[in-house]
Design an enzyme around this catalytic site. Structure first.
Site, PDB file in Angstrom:
ATOM      1  N   ARG A  23       0.828  -1.214   0.000  1.00  0.00           N
ATOM      2  CA  ARG A  23       0.000   0.000   0.000  1.00  0.00           C
ATOM      3  C   ARG A  23       0.861   1.263   0.000  1.00  0.00           C
ATOM      4  O   ARG A  23       0.335   2.372   0.057  1.00  0.00           O
ATOM      5  CB  ARG A  23      -0.962  -0.020   1.203  1.00  0.00           C
ATOM      6  CG  ARG A  23      -2.002  -1.108   1.015  1.00  0.00           C
ATOM      7  CD  ARG A  23      -3.177  -1.010   1.936  1.00  0.00           C
ATOM      8  NE  ARG A  23      -4.162  -2.008   1.538  1.00  0.00           N
ATOM      9  CZ  ARG A  23      -5.051  -2.558   2.337  1.00  0.00           C
ATOM     10  NH1 ARG A  23      -5.107  -2.188   3.597  1.00  0.00           N
ATOM     11  NH2 ARG A  23      -5.902  -3.452   1.884  1.00  0.00           N
ATOM     12  N   GLU A  35      -0.663  -8.827  -5.822  1.00  0.00           N
ATOM     13  CA  GLU A  35      -1.981  -9.410  -6.095  1.00  0.00           C
ATOM     14  C   GLU A  35      -1.893 -10.892  -6.445  1.00  0.00           C
ATOM     15  O   GLU A  35      -2.749 -11.673  -6.059  1.00  0.00           O
ATOM     16  CB  GLU A  35      -2.690  -8.630  -7.213  1.00  0.00           C
ATOM     17  CG  GLU A  35      -3.163  -7.255  -6.789  1.00  0.00           C
ATOM     18  CD  GLU A  35      -4.174  -7.282  -5.633  1.00  0.00           C
ATOM     19  OE1 GLU A  35      -4.874  -8.291  -5.456  1.00  0.00           O
ATOM     20  OE2 GLU A  35      -4.235  -6.282  -4.896  1.00  0.00           O
ATOM     21  N   GLN A  40      -4.042 -16.745  -3.404  1.00  0.00           N
ATOM     22  CA  GLN A  40      -4.360 -17.971  -2.665  1.00  0.00           C
ATOM     23  C   GLN A  40      -3.672 -18.038  -1.311  1.00  0.00           C
ATOM     24  O   GLN A  40      -3.580 -19.087  -0.719  1.00  0.00           O
ATOM     25  CB  GLN A  40      -3.979 -19.219  -3.484  1.00  0.00           C
ATOM     26  CG  GLN A  40      -5.096 -19.689  -4.394  1.00  0.00           C
ATOM     27  CD  GLN A  40      -4.815 -19.403  -5.847  1.00  0.00           C
ATOM     28  OE1 GLN A  40      -3.804 -18.793  -6.180  1.00  0.00           O
ATOM     29  NE2 GLN A  40      -5.702 -19.834  -6.705  1.00  0.00           N
ATOM     30  N   THR A  41      -3.141 -16.901  -0.860  1.00  0.00           N
ATOM     31  CA  THR A  41      -2.342 -16.933   0.366  1.00  0.00           C
ATOM     32  C   THR A  41      -2.740 -15.784   1.290  1.00  0.00           C
ATOM     33  O   THR A  41      -3.087 -14.705   0.819  1.00  0.00           O
ATOM     34  CB  THR A  41      -0.844 -16.835  -0.007  1.00  0.00           C
ATOM     35  OG1 THR A  41      -0.588 -17.754  -1.074  1.00  0.00           O
ATOM     36  CG2 THR A  41       0.050 -17.199   1.153  1.00  0.00           C
ATOM     37  N   LEU A  78       4.754 -21.038  -0.587  1.00  0.00           N
ATOM     38  CA  LEU A  78       3.546 -20.270  -0.923  1.00  0.00           C
ATOM     39  C   LEU A  78       2.492 -21.139  -1.613  1.00  0.00           C
ATOM     40  O   LEU A  78       1.312 -20.813  -1.612  1.00  0.00           O
ATOM     41  CB  LEU A  78       3.881 -19.093  -1.853  1.00  0.00           C
ATOM     42  CG  LEU A  78       4.292 -17.774  -1.223  1.00  0.00           C
ATOM     43  CD1 LEU A  78       4.568 -16.736  -2.311  1.00  0.00           C
ATOM     44  CD2 LEU A  78       3.205 -17.228  -0.309  1.00  0.00           C
ATOM     45  N   TYR A 118      -9.838 -10.586 -12.394  1.00  0.00           N
ATOM     46  CA  TYR A 118      -9.576 -10.041 -11.054  1.00  0.00           C
ATOM     47  C   TYR A 118      -8.250  -9.267 -11.031  1.00  0.00           C
ATOM     48  O   TYR A 118      -8.185  -8.110 -10.612  1.00  0.00           O
ATOM     49  CB  TYR A 118      -9.541 -11.144  -9.976  1.00  0.00           C
ATOM     50  CG  TYR A 118      -9.010 -10.569  -8.687  1.00  0.00           C
ATOM     51  CD1 TYR A 118      -9.839  -9.827  -7.859  1.00  0.00           C
ATOM     52  CD2 TYR A 118      -7.651 -10.666  -8.357  1.00  0.00           C
ATOM     53  CE1 TYR A 118      -9.344  -9.211  -6.722  1.00  0.00           C
ATOM     54  CE2 TYR A 118      -7.151 -10.050  -7.225  1.00  0.00           C
ATOM     55  CZ  TYR A 118      -7.996  -9.331  -6.410  1.00  0.00           C
ATOM     56  OH  TYR A 118      -7.503  -8.698  -5.304  1.00  0.00           O
ATOM     57  N   ASP A 136     -13.048 -10.518  -6.365  1.00  0.00           N
ATOM     58  CA  ASP A 136     -12.629 -11.874  -5.974  1.00  0.00           C
ATOM     59  C   ASP A 136     -13.687 -12.463  -5.040  1.00  0.00           C
ATOM     60  O   ASP A 136     -14.750 -11.860  -4.838  1.00  0.00           O
ATOM     61  CB  ASP A 136     -11.240 -11.842  -5.319  1.00  0.00           C
ATOM     62  CG  ASP A 136     -11.238 -11.153  -3.966  1.00  0.00           C
ATOM     63  OD1 ASP A 136     -12.285 -10.577  -3.569  1.00  0.00           O
ATOM     64  OD2 ASP A 136     -10.205 -11.188  -3.280  1.00  0.00           O
ATOM     65  N   CYS A 190     -16.688  -8.198   7.040  1.00  0.00           N
ATOM     66  CA  CYS A 190     -17.592  -9.181   6.427  1.00  0.00           C
ATOM     67  C   CYS A 190     -16.792 -10.473   6.202  1.00  0.00           C
ATOM     68  O   CYS A 190     -16.567 -10.909   5.085  1.00  0.00           O
ATOM     69  CB  CYS A 190     -18.135  -8.598   5.126  1.00  0.00           C
ATOM     70  SG  CYS A 190     -19.648  -9.374   4.564  1.00  0.00           S
ATOM     71  N   CYS A 198     -20.938  -6.949  11.999  1.00  0.00           N
ATOM     72  CA  CYS A 198     -21.881  -6.080  11.278  1.00  0.00           C
ATOM     73  C   CYS A 198     -22.065  -4.705  11.918  1.00  0.00           C
ATOM     74  O   CYS A 198     -22.350  -3.739  11.223  1.00  0.00           O
ATOM     75  CB  CYS A 198     -23.226  -6.775  11.131  1.00  0.00           C
ATOM     76  SG  CYS A 198     -23.077  -8.303  10.187  1.00  0.00           S
ATOM     77  N   CYS A 201     -19.986  -2.175  10.231  1.00  0.00           N
ATOM     78  CA  CYS A 201     -19.994  -2.165   8.764  1.00  0.00           C
ATOM     79  C   CYS A 201     -20.623  -0.904   8.190  1.00  0.00           C
ATOM     80  O   CYS A 201     -21.740  -0.525   8.589  1.00  0.00           O
ATOM     81  CB  CYS A 201     -20.742  -3.396   8.254  1.00  0.00           C
ATOM     82  SG  CYS A 201     -20.717  -3.504   6.450  1.00  0.00           S
TER      83      CYS A 201
HETATM   84  N1  ADE Z   1      -6.183  -9.572  -1.072  1.00  0.00           N
HETATM   85  C1  ADE Z   1      -6.145  -9.424  -2.402  1.00  0.00           C
HETATM   86  N2  ADE Z   1      -5.632  -8.228  -2.747  1.00  0.00           N
HETATM   87  C2  ADE Z   1      -5.322  -7.601  -1.594  1.00  0.00           C
HETATM   88  C3  ADE Z   1      -4.744  -6.355  -1.270  1.00  0.00           C
HETATM   89  N3  ADE Z   1      -4.358  -5.509  -2.232  1.00  0.00           N
HETATM   90  N4  ADE Z   1      -4.585  -6.035   0.039  1.00  0.00           N
HETATM   91  C4  ADE Z   1      -4.956  -6.906   0.996  1.00  0.00           C
HETATM   92  N5  ADE Z   1      -5.495  -8.092   0.749  1.00  0.00           N
HETATM   93  C5  ADE Z   1      -5.681  -8.445  -0.524  1.00  0.00           C
END
Ligand code: ADE
Length: 342
Positions: A23, A35, A40-41, A78, A118, A136, A190, A198, A201
């Site tokens: 980020r 991404e 899957q992790t 992984l 995705y 996703d 969620c 909730c 949310c």
């Molecule tokens: N899962 C998939 N993409 C993500 C992202 N950018 N940040 C956190 N979790 C994610």
């Protein structure tokens, strides 16, 4: 869902977002790597792999040129190794096409190996601030609960419908945060397992399943096909403090390393007889125990034996523990057996 609801979601995100390594960048190469790893992790696992991967392969050219063994070692643990192989293929294709980084057009992204709707949506919205949603399983869970949607969320019709809904709600100036906030809501509020939070949310005023308290019934589950179970005997040959590993030639985990093994269950005696018939000179056979490894579509039930040899056979290659640990990619299925040797 309308613009006002999205504003609430974006405000919630600003207040609650996690500080995650990917980020802090909008480099399309880095966003893409994150991404693919995250597909899957779990986030907590990905963090360290992501940092190590980019420290070793900071640019598209580095990934295109990396040796497959080095790449698989970086990916070790992984799982879903085709992701790593596709990353390299994709990097080579991008460079062959004369581009410096990933393209900004959806069509061109979808033409690349390992990039589906995705991932294309995630790259376009997060790295390029374009109005393409990334949908996703987590986002589909949020939507299926909001609308009490009884349909199978994995069908293309459902995905298409939600893609146009989200696209119509996205704005370029907040495209990145739009995608990230849906992901974050699915991860923190969620949630997939257990009771969702909730009361925290931003969608609680419009969520039908919150209103009717049916959150746990969504998304509707399709009956899953049972996984195929395979029984295996794993031979851990030992001579002079070294062990045999070999490269897998095909099937699941192709290109990674393994201890020699066969797809049948054997007792220590059967194991001794079978290997002696093949000409191996065996000092003793010791049981290492039973191990299970679950893939998405199959399960391995392994019985492992440590086989002490009297002579070094010509057809087998032996490696020290240190080399196996540092130089060769031994997937988790065999890693658990390797740990027993320590
Ligand atoms: N899962 C998939 N993409 C993500 C992202 N950018 N940040 C956190 N979790 C994610």
């Amino acid at each position: 869902m309308n613009e006002l609801e999205i504003e609430k979601l974006l405000n919630w995100y600003q207040e609650n977002k996690r500080d995650l390594p990917w980020r802090h960048t909008s480099d399309p190469y880095k966003i893409w790597i994150s991404e693919i790893m995250l597909q899957q992790t779990r986030v907590e696992v990905v963090k360290e792999y992501y940092k190590r991967f980019l420290a070793k392969l900071p640019r598209m050219e580095d990934l295109a040129k990396v040796k497959e063994d080095t790449l698989l070692k970086l990916w070790e643990g992984l799982g879903y190794y085709s992701r790593a192989k596709n990353l390299k293929k994709c990097a080579s294709r991008v460079l062959e096409l004369g581009m410096k980084t990933l393209p900004e057009e959806e069509e061109s992204l979808l033409d690349l190996p390992g990039i589906g709707p995705y991932t294309a949506g995630a790259i376009l919205s997060i790295a390029y601030q374009k109005c393409y949603p990334a949908i996703d399983g987590n986002v589909l869970r949020v939507l299926s609960r909001i609308y009490e949607d009884d349909r199978d969320i994995l069908t293309p019709v459902v995905r298409k419908e939600y893609t146009s809904l989200l696209k119509s709600l996205m704005k370029e100036e907040s495209a990145r945060e739009f995608t990230e906030s849906f992901i974050e809501l699915g991860a923190l509020v969620c949630i997939p397992n257990g009771i969702p939070h909730c009361k925290d949310c931003p969608f609680k005023d419009i969520c039908k399943s919150f209103k009717h308290q049916t959150m746990l019934e969504y998304p509707k589950k399709k009956l899953k096909k049972e996984r195929k179970k395979i029984k295996k005997t794993v031979f851990v040959f030992q001579f002079d403090g070294e062990y045999v590993i070999q490269k897998r030639k095909d099937g699941v985990l192709k290109g990674l390393y393994e201890f020699p093994n066969e797809d049948i269950e054997m007792t220590p005696k059967e194991c001794y007889e079978k290997l002696s018939q093949k000409g191996y000179k065996i000092k003793s056979v010791e049981s290492l125990g039973c191990f299970k490894h679950v893939f998405s579509h199959l399960e391995w039930h392994m019985t492992a034996y440590l086989i002490f040899l009297k002579e070094k056979p010509k057809n087998l290659k032996f490696y020290s523990k240190r080399r196996i640990e540092h130089e060769y990619s031994l997937p988790s299925a065999f890693q658990q057996i390797f740990q027993k040797l320590k």
